[in-house]
Enzyme design. Structure first.
Site, mmCIF file in Angstrom:
data_model
loop_
_atom_site.group_PDB
_atom_site.id
_atom_site.type_symbol
_atom_site.label_atom_id
_atom_site.label_comp_id
_atom_site.label_asym_id
_atom_site.label_seq_id
_atom_site.Cartn_x
_atom_site.Cartn_y
_atom_site.Cartn_z
ATOM 1 N N GLU A 196 -10.748 72.314 -23.053
ATOM 2 C CA GLU A 196 -12.454 72.359 -22.600
ATOM 3 C C GLU A 196 -12.874 71.807 -21.572
ATOM 4 O OE1 GLU A 196 -13.718 69.523 -25.734
ATOM 5 O OE2 GLU A 196 -12.859 70.430 -27.336
ATOM 6 N N ASP B 58 -9.128 76.424 -37.197
ATOM 7 C CA ASP B 58 -9.322 75.352 -38.437
ATOM 8 C C ASP B 58 -10.645 76.554 -39.586
ATOM 9 O OD1 ASP B 58 -11.120 73.978 -37.921
ATOM 10 O OD2 ASP B 58 -9.679 71.888 -38.068
HETATM 11 C C1 XIL Z 1 -8.816 66.008 -32.947
HETATM 12 C C2 XIL Z 1 -7.366 65.878 -33.220
HETATM 13 O O1 XIL Z 1 -6.722 66.170 -34.383
HETATM 14 C C3 XIL Z 1 -7.919 64.070 -33.771
HETATM 15 O O2 XIL Z 1 -7.106 63.384 -34.586
HETATM 16 C C4 XIL Z 1 -8.334 63.732 -32.809
HETATM 17 O O3 XIL Z 1 -8.221 61.886 -32.975
HETATM 18 C C5 XIL Z 1 -9.404 64.252 -31.716
HETATM 19 O O4 XIL Z 1 -8.607 65.473 -31.964
HETATM 20 N N1 XIL Z 1 -11.002 69.674 -29.929
HETATM 21 C C6 XIL Z 1 -8.961 70.051 -29.683
HETATM 22 C C7 XIL Z 1 -8.296 69.234 -29.821
HETATM 23 O O5 XIL Z 1 -8.670 70.379 -29.037
HETATM 24 O O6 XIL Z 1 -7.208 68.294 -29.205
HETATM 25 C C8 XIL Z 1 -9.279 68.137 -31.149
HETATM 26 O O7 XIL Z 1 -7.746 67.592 -31.671
HETATM 27 C C9 XIL Z 1 -10.054 68.801 -31.889
HETATM 28 C C10 XIL Z 1 -11.181 69.201 -30.695
#
Ligand code: XIL
Length: 389
Positions: free
Chosen positions: A164, A276
């Site tokens: 990101e 998802d």
């Molecule tokens: C999320 C996890 O699924 C959570 O358990 C945690 O609290 C926060 O991070 N984008 C990403 C992932 O790159 O690393 C994130 O994962 C979801 C959004």
């Protein structure tokens, strides 16, 4: 060419294709047999993966069994992130990440490393955010990347080096301690550091909300990638996160495919890295709708040679970060809370089967690809009658 060589040359594709096919067991595709996502993906020479949590791998047999059976790639959902693995300058917490890697090794699975540097300031450890000057921060970044990558060099095949880079929903880089102290070139620095620590790993730039090529945000991301490539930054691939909301925050399959092709056309690999699909309403057919969206969007990737991996952000609705983000009941994943296969599962399976038909020969090099082309008509006809139930 000598006339007697010609028939031999014509036979070459057949021989090559037959030997490639023999390398992968596709007996699960026989009528009446059943095949897992993993078996089809492996036969097609692509990756199907899930984000995993080592607590459940160790403590919940049904979870571990599903991950082992269905996936040929794993991503650590949280335990390889900077705050988790290096909570202090001198403090490393390798145990949970080691557990993920050990599981993958025991089950013959690839590991995607996620992530060396998540650019969102709230995902950067407090001690790093407090870096007093550029020199200190560069030292910390060097140490973090070199230590983590070196430790997992034998096990992690693909790293999300930076996750990101763009500000949430925005068009510019995150305003974080790295841009403030080092400047935008911190991204190039991270990629070069990784390459030096493990020259064999594939290096990905991972981003969210860039799946629609008609948006300014896609353009901003595309410009960032091409700028980095022009500077000689060693980027091998682009990760499209996913995290869609069906009908509300999702690209059309055509948009998604075009976004993916924009990067494969640059010679980059692409994977869907964090898929998802949240179902925002309670309509009675919502699981069927979700299955169709899964098939269409996974298909948009797998139709493109060069988009060779799909990772879902979890595997069961029993364990999903969406529960903590949106609240319970949005059922975003492939298996239900009791590990039953949902229409989403079958949607992904159909997309994998389509890819198998598209690329009959697993792991084909150019010669095998030529062989596959020569055999495609016959292979497709044979396979149509051999779809999984
Ligand atoms: C999320 C996890 O699924 C959570 O358990 C945690 O609290 C926060 O991070 N984008 C990403 C992932 O790159 O690393 C994130 O994962 C979801 C959004």
């Amino acid at each position: 060419m000598k006339p007697f060589l010609r028939p031999l040359l014509l036979l070459l594709p057949l021989v090559l294709a037959a030997s490639a096919r023999a390398a992968v067991d596709t007996s699960c595709l026989a009528p009446g047999a059943d095949c897992t996502l993993r078996e089809i993906a492996t036969a097609a020479g692509v990756r199907i993966g899930a984000a995993v949590n080592p607590t459940w791998l160790a403590g919940e047999p049904a979870y571990a069994e599903a991950i082992a059976a269905e996936m040929n790639s794993l991503t650590a959902e949280n335990v390889m992130k900077w705050p988790a693995i290096q909570p202090g300058e001198e403090t490393w917490n390798f145990g949970p990440a080691d557990a993920v890697v050990d599981f993958a090794r025991a089950h013959g699975q690839r590991v995607r490393g996620h992530t060396l540097l998540w650019a969102n300031p709230i995902r950067i450890p407090d001690w790093v955010n407090a870096a007093p000057d550029a020199e200190t921060l560069e030292d910390w970044l060097d140490d973090h990347i070199t230590t983590q990558v070196t430790r997992y060099a034998d096990d992690v095949d693909q790293w999300d080096v930076v996750n990101e880079p763009l500000d949430n929903f925005g068009l510019t880089l995150y305003d974080n301690v790295f841009t403030q102290r080092i400047g935008p070139e911190y991204i190039a620095r991270a990629f070069h550091l990784e390459r030096a620590a493990d020259p064999d790993a594939e290096l990905f730039l991972n981003e969210v909300l860039v799946a629609d090529p008609t948006t300014p945000r896609f353009d901003a991301f595309y410009d960032l990638v091409t700028d980095l490539l022009d500077q000689g930054v060693p980027i091998d691939g682009i990760g499209f996160q996913g995290h869609f909301i069906a009908g509300i925050l999702q690209p059309t399959p055509e948009q998604f495919e075009a976004a993916i092709r924009a990067f494969t056309d640059l010679g980059l690999k692409v994977e869907i890295t964090e898929l998802d699909i949240v179902m925002p309403n309670q309509s009675p057919d919502r699981l069927e709708v979700q299955g169709r969206v899964y098939e269409a969007l996974v298909g948009a990737c797998l139709r493109v040679i060069g988009c060779d991996g799909v990772t879902t952000w979890g595997i069961t609705d029993a364990h999903t970060w969406i529960d903590g983000t949106f609240g319970p009941g949005y059922v975003p994943l492939l298996l239900d809370e009791d590990y039953g296969r949902k229409p989403a599962y079958y949607g992904v399976r159909d997309a994998l089967l389509e890819r198998l038909a598209l690329v009959p020969e697993p792991g084909a090099g150019w010669l095998l690809a030529a062989a596959a082309l020569a055999l495609r008509g016959a292979g497709r006809a044979a396979r149509t009658g051999r779809r999984c139930p």
